[in-house]
Design a protein around this motif. Structure first.
Motif, PDB file in Angstrom:
ATOM      1  N   ILE B 169       0.863  -1.177   0.000  1.00 23.22           N
ATOM      2  CA  ILE B 169       0.000   0.000   0.000  1.00 23.22           C
ATOM      3  C   ILE B 169       0.892   1.216   0.000  1.00 23.22           C
ATOM      4  N   ARG B 170       0.569   2.151  -0.886  1.00 25.11           N
ATOM      5  CA  ARG B 170       1.319   3.398  -0.919  1.00 25.11           C
ATOM      6  C   ARG B 170       0.324   4.535  -0.767  1.00 25.11           C
ATOM      7  N   ILE B 171       0.663   5.485   0.102  1.00 26.25           N
ATOM      8  CA  ILE B 171      -0.145   6.695   0.217  1.00 26.25           C
ATOM      9  C   ILE B 171       0.822   7.862   0.125  1.00 26.25           C
ATOM     10  N   ALA B 172       0.591   8.752  -0.853  1.00 24.14           N
ATOM     11  CA  ALA B 172       1.507   9.849  -1.174  1.00 24.14           C
ATOM     12  C   ALA B 172       2.907   9.264  -1.347  1.00 24.14           C
ATOM     13  N   ASN B 173       3.878   9.633  -0.503  1.00 21.56           N
ATOM     14  CA  ASN B 173       5.212   9.059  -0.696  1.00 21.56           C
ATOM     15  C   ASN B 173       5.574   8.029   0.377  1.00 21.56           C
ATOM     16  N   LYS B 174       4.571   7.529   1.072  1.00 24.03           N
ATOM     17  CA  LYS B 174       4.814   6.489   2.073  1.00 24.03           C
ATOM     18  C   LYS B 174       4.519   5.106   1.469  1.00 24.03           C
ATOM     19  N   ILE B 175       5.307   4.137   1.859  1.00 20.22           N
ATOM     20  CA  ILE B 175       5.089   2.772   1.367  1.00 20.22           C
ATOM     21  C   ILE B 175       5.022   1.817   2.539  1.00 20.22           C
ATOM     22  N   SER B 176       4.092   0.883   2.478  1.00 25.57           N
ATOM     23  CA  SER B 176       4.165  -0.224   3.429  1.00 25.57           C
ATOM     24  C   SER B 176       3.907  -1.505   2.668  1.00 25.57           C
ATOM     25  N   ARG B 177       4.563  -2.548   3.053  1.00 27.78           N
ATOM     26  CA  ARG B 177       4.406  -3.796   2.306  1.00 27.78           C
ATOM     27  C   ARG B 177       4.007  -4.924   3.240  1.00 27.78           C
ATOM     28  N   ALA B 178       3.515  -5.987   2.627  1.00 31.83           N
ATOM     29  CA  ALA B 178       3.129  -7.147   3.423  1.00 31.83           C
ATOM     30  C   ALA B 178       4.385  -7.799   4.006  1.00 31.83           C
ATOM     31  N   PRO B 179       4.266  -8.413   5.168  1.00 31.76           N
ATOM     32  CA  PRO B 179       5.437  -9.067   5.751  1.00 31.76           C
ATOM     33  C   PRO B 179       5.890 -10.258   4.907  1.00 31.76           C
ATOM     34  N   ASP B 180       7.129 -10.732   5.168  1.00 31.39           N
ATOM     35  CA  ASP B 180       7.679 -11.816   4.360  1.00 31.39           C
ATOM     36  C   ASP B 180       7.033 -13.163   4.645  1.00 31.39           C
ATOM     37  N   TYR B 181       6.508 -13.306   5.868  1.00 28.84           N
ATOM     38  CA  TYR B 181       5.833 -14.570   6.152  1.00 28.84           C
ATOM     39  C   TYR B 181       4.397 -14.504   5.650  1.00 28.84           C
ATOM     40  N   ASP B 182       3.785 -15.673   5.496  1.00 27.23           N
ATOM     41  CA  ASP B 182       2.416 -15.731   4.993  1.00 27.23           C
ATOM     42  C   ASP B 182       1.438 -15.138   5.992  1.00 27.23           C
ATOM     43  N   VAL B 183       0.610 -14.238   5.523  1.00 27.47           N
ATOM     44  CA  VAL B 183      -0.433 -13.713   6.412  1.00 27.47           C
ATOM     45  C   VAL B 183      -1.794 -13.882   5.756  1.00 27.47           C
ATOM     46  N   GLU B 184      -2.772 -14.028   6.601  1.00 30.44           N
ATOM     47  CA  GLU B 184      -4.153 -14.031   6.129  1.00 30.44           C
ATOM     48  C   GLU B 184      -4.570 -12.586   5.929  1.00 30.44           C
ATOM     49  N   GLY B 185      -5.405 -12.327   4.960  1.00 36.80           N
ATOM     50  CA  GLY B 185      -5.968 -10.991   4.824  1.00 36.80           C
ATOM     51  C   GLY B 185      -7.078 -10.796   5.847  1.00 36.80           C
ATOM     52  N   SER B 186      -7.632  -9.615   5.886  1.00 32.98           N
ATOM     53  CA  SER B 186      -8.736  -9.400   6.816  1.00 32.98           C
ATOM     54  C   SER B 186      -9.846  -8.613   6.130  1.00 32.98           C
ATOM     55  N   PRO B 187     -11.075  -8.893   6.522  1.00 30.31           N
ATOM     56  CA  PRO B 187     -12.189  -8.240   5.862  1.00 30.31           C
ATOM     57  C   PRO B 187     -12.391  -6.804   6.335  1.00 30.31           C
ATOM     58  N   ARG B 188     -12.906  -5.978   5.452  1.00 31.03           N
ATOM     59  CA  ARG B 188     -13.318  -4.598   5.750  1.00 31.03           C
ATOM     60  C   ARG B 188     -12.284  -3.812   6.547  1.00 31.03           C
ATOM     61  N   GLU B 189     -11.214  -3.442   5.893  1.00 31.53           N
ATOM     62  CA  GLU B 189     -10.210  -2.618   6.551  1.00 31.53           C
ATOM     63  C   GLU B 189      -9.854  -1.428   5.667  1.00 31.53           C
ATOM     64  N   PHE B 190      -9.190  -0.465   6.267  1.00 34.16           N
ATOM     65  CA  PHE B 190      -8.668   0.642   5.459  1.00 34.16           C
ATOM     66  C   PHE B 190      -7.274   1.006   5.950  1.00 34.16           C
ATOM     67  N   ALA B 191      -6.503   1.623   5.060  1.00 32.04           N
ATOM     68  CA  ALA B 191      -5.138   2.044   5.390  1.00 32.04           C
ATOM     69  C   ALA B 191      -5.073   3.557   5.310  1.00 32.04           C
ATOM     70  N   TYR B 192      -4.360   4.161   6.245  1.00 31.92           N
ATOM     71  CA  TYR B 192      -4.216   5.616   6.246  1.00 31.92           C
ATOM     72  C   TYR B 192      -2.847   5.970   6.806  1.00 31.92           C
ATOM     73  N   VAL B 193      -2.434   7.231   6.618  1.00 33.35           N
ATOM     74  CA  VAL B 193      -1.168   7.666   7.200  1.00 33.35           C
ATOM     75  C   VAL B 193      -1.466   8.254   8.571  1.00 33.35           C
ATOM     76  N   ASN B 194      -0.947   7.624   9.596  1.00 34.38           N
ATOM     77  CA  ASN B 194      -1.104   8.131  10.949  1.00 34.38           C
ATOM     78  C   ASN B 194      -0.197   9.359  11.105  1.00 34.38           C
ATOM     79  N   SER B 195      -0.798  10.506  11.453  1.00 31.11           N
ATOM     80  CA  SER B 195      -0.012  11.747  11.458  1.00 31.11           C
ATOM     81  C   SER B 195       1.012  11.765  12.588  1.00 31.11           C
ATOM     82  N   GLU B 196       0.810  10.958  13.605  1.00 34.62           N
ATOM     83  CA  GLU B 196       1.781  10.932  14.694  1.00 34.62           C
ATOM     84  C   GLU B 196       2.998  10.071  14.350  1.00 34.62           C
TER      85      GLU B 196
END
Lengths: 265, 223
Positions: B169-196
Motif C-alpha cells: 500500500i502506498r499513500i503519497a510518498n509512504k510505502i508499506s508492504r506485506a510481511p515476508d511470512y504468509d499472512v491471512e488478509g482481513s475483511p473490511r479494513e482501510f489504510a491511512y497515514v497516521n499523522s503521529e
C-alpha cells in the motif's frame, strides 16, 4: 462454420501442448472435425505428442509463404480421419509470422472443421500475439502453483483486451489431491476465485499422461484413466453439455463405499 | 474626516483576521486603500491574515501585488487568499480531482488502473495488479495487489477494501508492504497515514469515520 479456440497459459511447461492434443483427441472421439494448429514455431512439440512427427512434409511457414497449399501441409492423424494437424516450422522463428497472416489462414480453415485448436507458445510476445489473432475463444491453463496462477492472471488480462467472443475459460492442470488437502498447493476454489473466470475443467496429475505422450498417443484415447476422463469431460463441455466436475477421491474399497452408504463413515 | 466609502474591512473571526476586499470597485482603488490601511495599522508582532476577495476573481499578478504590498509595509503575512469565485478550468479540475471514478472489472497481474480523483474498483485487484489514484481508493472486492492513493502527494487519502490482503500500500510518498511470512488478509479494513507515527497503518473500516471525518468533503480537499 468452425470455431477457433486458442489454448494458452503465459507460463511455460504447464501443459498447453498436452492439453491441446488431448482435447483435440477427445473432440475427435465425439465425431467432431478438428484441426490442431501448432503455433509454437521453432519449438514444435504437438506433432511429437500426437506421434505424427514422421509424417510432416510441409509446415505452417510453408503455407504462409506460399510454398505449398494449405491442404498439403495438413497431417492426418493415425487414429482418426477427422483429426488433422497443421505443424509448426522447426527451422524458422516466430517473427516470420504476422497476426494478419494467421487470421487469414484460420478463416480459410473454418468452413472445413468444427473446431480449430491453436496451441500457443509460452510468453506474451509476438508468438502469443500471432496465436491469439485468429481465435474466437480462449482457454487459459494453469497449474495449482502461485507462479503459474500469476501468469495465467496476466494472460487473462491480455485476452480480455483482445475482443474475443466470450471471456476466457480456465483449465487447472496437474492437480495433486494430497498436496491440496495439506494446504501446500492452491486449492481449486482459491484459483477460481482469484482468476474469476469460468472453469472448464480440472485434470489430475497422472503418470498416464506422461506415459501416453512418451508413446505418441494422447491419453484421452485411453478409455479409463482419470486424466482421459477429465479431457473427455472438457470436450463435452466445449460441445455445450453440462458435465459435473470429477471428484478427487482416490479409489475407495468396496467396504468403505458400503459404510459410507450406510452412514457409518 | 469626510464621508468616504471603505473598500476594505477587517474582521476578526474564529479563523483569525480576515480582510474583506470590495468586489465592485477598481483594483487600483483597492490597492491604494490597502496600502493606506496597512501603513497606518499598528502592527502587533507577526500575524497571519486571510484575504478574502469575495466575488472578484484575482489573477495571479493581482495576488502577487497584494502579497507584495502587505509584505512590504507590515509584519503581517498572508495565510491564504480566499474567494467565492472559480474559473471554469479550476472548477473542472476540482470536479475531476474529487469525483469517484468507478470501474467494474478485475485488475489483473500486469494491469495498471490509473484515475484522477477517487477510484472505486468493483471487482478484485489481483496480485501484480496496480491501482493508482490522486484521491482515495475503494475496492469492493479483494485487494491483493498494489494500491497507491494520493499519488500526487496527498497524505490524507485512504485505501479501503472489502478484503484487505495487499502486497503493497502506498499513500503519497509512504510505502508499506506485506510481511515476508504468509499472512491471512482481513475483511473490511482501510489504510491511512497516521499523522503521529508518519506511517501507514491499518484499521477496521468502522473507524474510518472517526479518523477521516472529512474524507468526502470536496471543499476541504480541493481548495
Amino acid at each position: 462454420m468452425g470455431e477457433s479456440i486458442v489454448i494458452t497459459s503465459g507460463k511455460g511447461g504447464v501443459g498447453k501442448t498436452t492439453t491441446t492434443a488431448n482435447i483435440g483427441t477427445a473432440l475427435a472421439l465425439l465425431d467432431q472435425k478438428v484441426c490442431l494448429i501448432d503455433m509454437d514455431i521453432g519449438l514444435r512439440n504437438l506433432d511429437v505428442i500426437l506421434g505424427l512427427e514422421n509424417r510432416i512434409i510441409f509446415n505452417l511457414i510453408d503455407v504462409l509463404e506460399g510454398r505449398c497449399k494449405l491442404q498439403s501441409a495438413l497431417v492426418k492423424d493415425k487414429r482418426f480421419d477427422c483429426l488433422h494437424l497443421l505443424p509448426a516450422a522447426q527451422t524458422s522463428d516466430k517473427n516470420e509470422v504476422t497476426p494478419d497472416g494467421i487470421k487469414e489462414l484460420i478463416e480459410e480453415l473454418k468452413p472445413d472443421y468444427d473446431y480449430i485448436l491453436i496451441d500457443c507458445p509460452a510468453g506474451i510476445e509476438q508468438g502469443y500475439k500471432n496465436a491469439v489473432a485468429g481465435a474466437d475463444k480462449a482457454v487459459a491453463i494453469t497449474t495449482p502453483e502461485k507462479s503459474s496462477v500469476r501468469d495465467a492472471d496476466r494472460i487473462i488480462g491480455l485476452l480480455e483486451q483482445e475482443g474475443l467472443e466470450t471471456s476466457p475459460y480456465l483449465i487447472i492442470n496437474r492437480i495433486r489431491k494430497h498436496m491440496m488437502d495439506s494446504g501446500d498447493m492452491l486449492s481449486v476454489d482459491d484459483i477460481v476465485s482469484t482468476l474469476s473466470i469460468e472453469l472448464l475443467g480440472i485434470i489430475l496429475d497422472d503418470e498416464d499422461v506422461i506415459r501416453a505422450s512418451h508413446h505418441g498417443e494422447p491419453v484421452a484415447f485411453q478409455p479409463d484413466t482419470k486424466a482421459s476422463i477429465s479431457y473427455r469431460n472438457i470436450a463435452r463441455r466445449i460441445l455445450g453439455e453440462s458435465v459435473p466436475l470429477m471428484s478427487f477421491d482416490n479409489d475407495q474399497g468396496f467396504m468403505t463405499k458400503v459404510k459410507k452408504l450406510l452412514g457409518m463413515k | 474626516m469626510s464621508e468616504m466609502k471603505h473598500y476594505i474591512t477587517m474582521k476578526g473571526t474564529n479563523k483569525g483576521i480576515v480582510v474583506y476586499l470590495d468586489d465592485q470597485c477598481s483594483f487600483e482603488i483597492l490597492l491604494q486603500e490597502l496600502e493606506d490601511k496597512v501603513k497606518t495599522s499598528e502592527s502587533s508582532g507577526k500575524t497571519e491574515i486571510t484575504v478574502h476577495s469575495q466575488y472578484r476573481y484575482l489573477t495571479d499578478d493581482q495576488r502577487k501585488d497584494i502579497a507584495q504590498l502587505i509584505d512590504q509595509y507590515s509584519d503581517m503575512s498572508i495565510k491564504k487568499i480566499d474567494s467565492y469565485v472559480l474559473t471554469r478550468e479550476e472548477s473542472y479540475e476540482l470536479y475531476d480531482n474529487t469525483t469517484v471514478k468507478s470501474v467494474i472489472k478485475t485488475i489483473r497481474s500486469g494491469q495498471v488502473h490509473e484515475v484522477k480523483g477517487d477510484a472505486l474498483v468493483i471487482g478484485d485487484v489481483n496480485p501484480g495488479g496496480t491501482v493508482l489514484a490522486t484521491g482515495n481508493i475503494f475496492v469492493m472486492g479483494k485487494l491483493r495487489g498494489i494500491a497507491h492513493a494520493g499519488f500526487n502527494g496527498d497524505e490524507s487519502c485512504v485505501v479501503a477494501a472489502s478484503y484487505m490482503h495487499p502486497s503493497q500500500i502506498r499513500i503519497a510518498n509512504k510505502i508499506s508492504r506485506a510481511p515476508d511470512y504468509d499472512v491471512e488478509g482481513s475483511p473490511r479494513e482501510f489504510a491511512y497515514v497516521n499523522s503521529e507515527t508518519e506511517q501507514i497503518e491499518l484499521d477496521q473500516l468502522q473507524h474510518l469515520q472517526k479518523i477521516r471525518p472529512n474524507l468526502l468533503d470536496v471543499f476541504e480537499r480541493g481548495l
